[in-house]
Design a protein around this motif. Sequence first.
Motif, short mmCIF file in Angstrom:
data_model
loop_
_atom_site.label_atom_id
_atom_site.label_comp_id
_atom_site.label_asym_id
_atom_site.label_seq_id
_atom_site.Cartn_x
_atom_site.Cartn_y
_atom_site.Cartn_z
N SER A 40 0.84 -1.19 0.00
CA SER A 40 0.00 0.00 0.00
C SER A 40 0.89 1.25 0.00
CB SER A 40 -0.91 0.02 1.23
OG SER A 40 -1.55 1.26 1.37
N PRO A 41 0.94 2.00 -1.10
CA PRO A 41 1.79 3.19 -1.16
C PRO A 41 1.42 4.26 -0.14
CG PRO A 41 1.10 2.52 -3.37
CD PRO A 41 0.29 1.73 -2.39
N ALA A 42 0.22 4.20 0.42
CA ALA A 42 -0.19 5.19 1.42
C ALA A 42 0.78 5.24 2.60
CB ALA A 42 -1.60 4.90 1.90
N LYS A 43 1.41 4.10 2.91
CA LYS A 43 2.35 4.04 4.03
C LYS A 43 3.59 4.91 3.79
CE LYS A 43 0.38 1.15 6.97
NZ LYS A 43 0.96 -0.14 7.27
N TYR A 44 3.88 5.22 2.54
CA TYR A 44 5.06 6.04 2.24
C TYR A 44 4.98 7.40 2.93
CZ TYR A 44 5.86 2.63 -1.52
OH TYR A 44 6.06 1.47 -2.25
N GLU A 45 3.76 7.91 3.08
CA GLU A 45 3.59 9.22 3.70
C GLU A 45 4.03 9.22 5.16
OE1 GLU A 45 2.87 11.85 1.87
OE2 GLU A 45 2.81 10.43 0.17
N LEU A 46 3.98 8.04 5.82
CA LEU A 46 4.41 7.94 7.20
C LEU A 46 5.92 7.94 7.32
CD1 LEU A 46 1.90 5.18 8.42
CD2 LEU A 46 1.70 7.66 8.67
N LEU A 47 6.61 7.49 6.27
CA LEU A 47 8.08 7.42 6.29
C LEU A 47 8.73 8.72 5.82
CD1 LEU A 47 10.66 5.78 6.71
CD2 LEU A 47 10.31 4.76 4.45
N LYS A 48 8.09 9.40 4.89
CA LYS A 48 8.70 10.58 4.26
C LYS A 48 9.16 11.65 5.25
CE LYS A 48 6.47 10.23 -0.28
NZ LYS A 48 5.45 10.81 -1.18
N PRO A 49 8.38 11.99 6.28
CA PRO A 49 8.85 13.03 7.20
C PRO A 49 10.15 12.68 7.92
CG PRO A 49 6.51 12.63 7.50
CD PRO A 49 7.02 11.54 6.62
N HIS A 50 10.40 11.37 8.11
CA HIS A 50 11.59 10.91 8.83
C HIS A 50 12.77 10.70 7.88
CE1 HIS A 50 9.14 10.15 12.42
NE2 HIS A 50 8.24 9.67 11.59
N ALA A 51 12.48 10.46 6.62
CA ALA A 51 13.53 10.09 5.67
C ALA A 51 13.22 10.68 4.30
CB ALA A 51 13.65 8.57 5.60
#
Length: 321
Positions: A40-51
């Motif tokens: 699910s690409p939606a999870k990428y939004e949770l990682l982007k702020p950290h990395a």
Amino acid sequence: MSPLRIGYIGLGAMGLPISINLTKYIKSNNLPPMIVWNRSPAKYELLKPHAPDTQFAESVEEVIEKSDIVFSMLIDDKAAEDVFGKAFEYLKGEGQGREVVFVDQSSLKAVTSGALAERASSVGATYLACPVFGRPPMAEASKLLIVFSGPSDIKERVKGVLIPAVGDRVVDVGEDVKKATALKSMGNMVLLGWIQLLSESYALGDGIGIDPEVFNGFLQQFIPAPPLLAYSNLISKGVFKSGSGFSIDGGMKDARNMLALGEDLGHPVSLPTIELAMKNMERSKELGGNDQDWSALAAAVREANGLEPYREGTNNGQGPK
């Protein structure tokens, strides 16, 4: 020598904090940005702020193409077989000749890990079974206990990444990858058995008038083991909302793996505590749905003992509205 390239597959409750810590390791060692794939690409939004430098792949194959070591945290055997199947097909064809190391942190059946290791070897890759113990807060703090099996020389190369990026302790179970996943099931058996025992103890206490907060406070002093006491906290409050730990569906999947483990490896063993816990998880899922922690099996134990399944004021175990 080219700098190490790291990939990650699977951004679930554990995969997300682990991947965040790997990006910190990558940055501190001046390595190329990590490449990540999630169903699910939606999870990428949770990682982007950290990395913010992380690359997000459009396919499993893209991660394999651009990585030397690929970490994975997948929900079950079916997902693992699907993802690794795509990876191995790529290495058998377009990616032939690439020596990729797969570090699989998933909780799988031992026989599944063994089969994946054989398939990896057939395409020139290496599969390491590397399940971890600990809840998401421990993953966030890089304090997971790592269980490890696979070829010794490859393990030594990967260990420098695992510690300190993922955890702070390693239990090496040898070269047979089936042993690490078997040990993961056995460790989870202890947790599940503990949850079953806690559920019975709290139901008894409720029946005879022992305040659950008092019993929980006693356990905090009597058994100072945070991984176990986390479940006492949940059961004492009667709040089992999924998201902070292991889901009830994940618990049922792992219980099935536990019950099959002996037969899968040639020596069936009776596990009555796990059978009972499995039955209670099934009933608790009927009572409260799949958006619950696996410790929600306590609801079924309460019901079986003539108590309301969920404590008063807990919104059926989901916490205050």
